[in-house]
Design an enzyme around this catalytic site. Structure first.
Site, mmCIF file in Angstrom:
data_model
loop_
_atom_site.group_PDB
_atom_site.id
_atom_site.type_symbol
_atom_site.label_atom_id
_atom_site.label_comp_id
_atom_site.label_asym_id
_atom_site.label_seq_id
_atom_site.Cartn_x
_atom_site.Cartn_y
_atom_site.Cartn_z
ATOM 1 N N GLU A 72 0.907 -1.252 -0.126
ATOM 2 C CA GLU A 72 0.074 0.119 -0.099
ATOM 3 C C GLU A 72 0.787 1.116 -0.082
ATOM 4 O OE1 GLU A 72 -2.268 -3.585 1.062
ATOM 5 O OE2 GLU A 72 -0.651 -2.736 2.090
ATOM 6 N N HIS A 141 -10.298 -6.534 8.732
ATOM 7 C CA HIS A 141 -10.807 -6.316 7.362
ATOM 8 C C HIS A 141 -11.986 -5.640 7.300
ATOM 9 C CE1 HIS A 141 -7.537 -9.285 6.710
ATOM 10 N NE2 HIS A 141 -7.442 -8.871 5.590
#
Length: 335
Positions: A72, A141
């Site tokens: 990321e 998540h």
């Protein structure tokens, strides 16, 4: 403007899911502007972990739909640099919980570069990411972190609650010359609605929508809780007239539409899946207190998640997640 008025103004509409509406928006912007391209983990041949970008790699190829390594920090940094030098990247962060990995690039580069260069550098980067519980995906998540971005100067944040808003906000984000984060609640990808098919249909950043008009209480909601609130309003229609507003844009926030509604109804419920402390709820409540305090006939109510991480256990997850029953209880408490 009411959401229905937006739909009626469009010459042609089509029933589609939120997932299909976002995909349509991305396809149209890729066709419209050759400087637009997608990047992220599994956005290409795989079609996205939640299938939003399915078919776009086959249509536009590797140069326009780019798979990235699992980094990321790497691809958000690359998107920031690419935007600063003239292109319009649309980066997908698979889950918003992973945003922390790239916060240096977001907070110190993406958000500040235009300011620190005296406005001489634009930053036309869009970051799409998923939020919310409900899939049994556990704490890492399932977070709802849009308050981080909405809070930070230099960044814009949107969180659509309908298919039409999903298309219009995505297109507006891609066309913006500022960094825009599009927070997509993963539990509403299959939710259907009428969506304008006009390629020029956009939803202005900073403009809420009245999804249902009412007289007795205002419910201001985001993402999944827009649909939950609409269902609750319908079920209470014989007893209470509920106005439901989809915030759509977290920053900039459409205070005027919310305050106008509260002046009419005198009561307010704010429903957002994020933790209750120091977040979106608090900002909306503060602005209403400033703009429409003397119109309030009852204490403002907040609906959100407790200040805890999302459990993996399905029964515990459902206990933590706010829903239409919570909205109903809040409405009944103040009417």
């Amino acid at each position: 403007m009411t959401a229905q008025a937006e739909i009626e103004r469009a010459e042609e509409t089509e029933a589609m899911t939120v997932r299909e509406a976002i995909r349509m928006a991305l396809r149209e912007e890729l066709q419209r502007d050759e400087d637009v391209y997608l990047m992220g983990e599994d956005v290409g041949k795989f079609g996205g972990v939640l299938e939003v970008t399915g078919g776009l790699w086959e249509e536009f190829g590797d140069e326009r739909v780019r798979d990235t390594p699992i980094s990321e920090a790497g691809f958000i940094g690359a998107a920031t640099g690419a935007a600063a030098t003239g292109t319009r990247p649309v980066a997908e962060l698979m889950f918003s919980d992973f945003m922390g990995v790239s916060m240096e690039q977001i907070m110190n580069q993406m958000a500040k570069m235009r300011y620190m260069f005296g406005g001489k550098t634009e930053m036309p980067v869009t970051v799409r990411t998923t939020e919310g519980g409900g899939m049994g995906a556990a704490s890492q998540h399932s977070g709802t972190v849009h308050a981080w971005i909405a809070h930070f100067p230099g960044l814009k944040a949107v969180a659509p609650g309908t298919a039409a808003a999903a298309k219009g906000l995505t297109k507006a984000a891609v066309r913006s010359n500022d960094p825009v984060f599009v927070f997509e609640n993963k539990m509403i990808y299959e939710q259907q609605g009428e969506v304008p098919t006009d390629e020029e249909f956009t939803v202005p950043l900073g403009e809420a929508a009245v999804e249902r008009e009412g007289e007795d209480v205002t419910v201001v909601a985001t993402q999944r809780l827009v649909g939950e609130s609409l269902q609750t309003a319908d079920s209470l229609a014989d007893d209470v007239s509920v106005e439901v507003i989809d915030v759509r844009s977290l920053y900039p926030l459409d205070t005027e539409t919310i305050a106008d509604s509260v002046r009419k109804t005198g009561r307010l419920v704010v429903a957002d899946e994020s933790p209750l402390s120091y977040g979106v709820h608090a900002e909306i409540v503060s602005r209403v207190q400033e703009e429409a305090f003397f119109s309030l006939d009852a204490p403002i109510q907040r609906i959100g998640t407790p200040d805890t991480h999302m459990p993996f256990s399905p029964p515990l997850e459902q206990e933590v997640l706010p829903d239409g029953d919570d909205v109903r209880e809040a409405i009944e408490l103040i009417t």
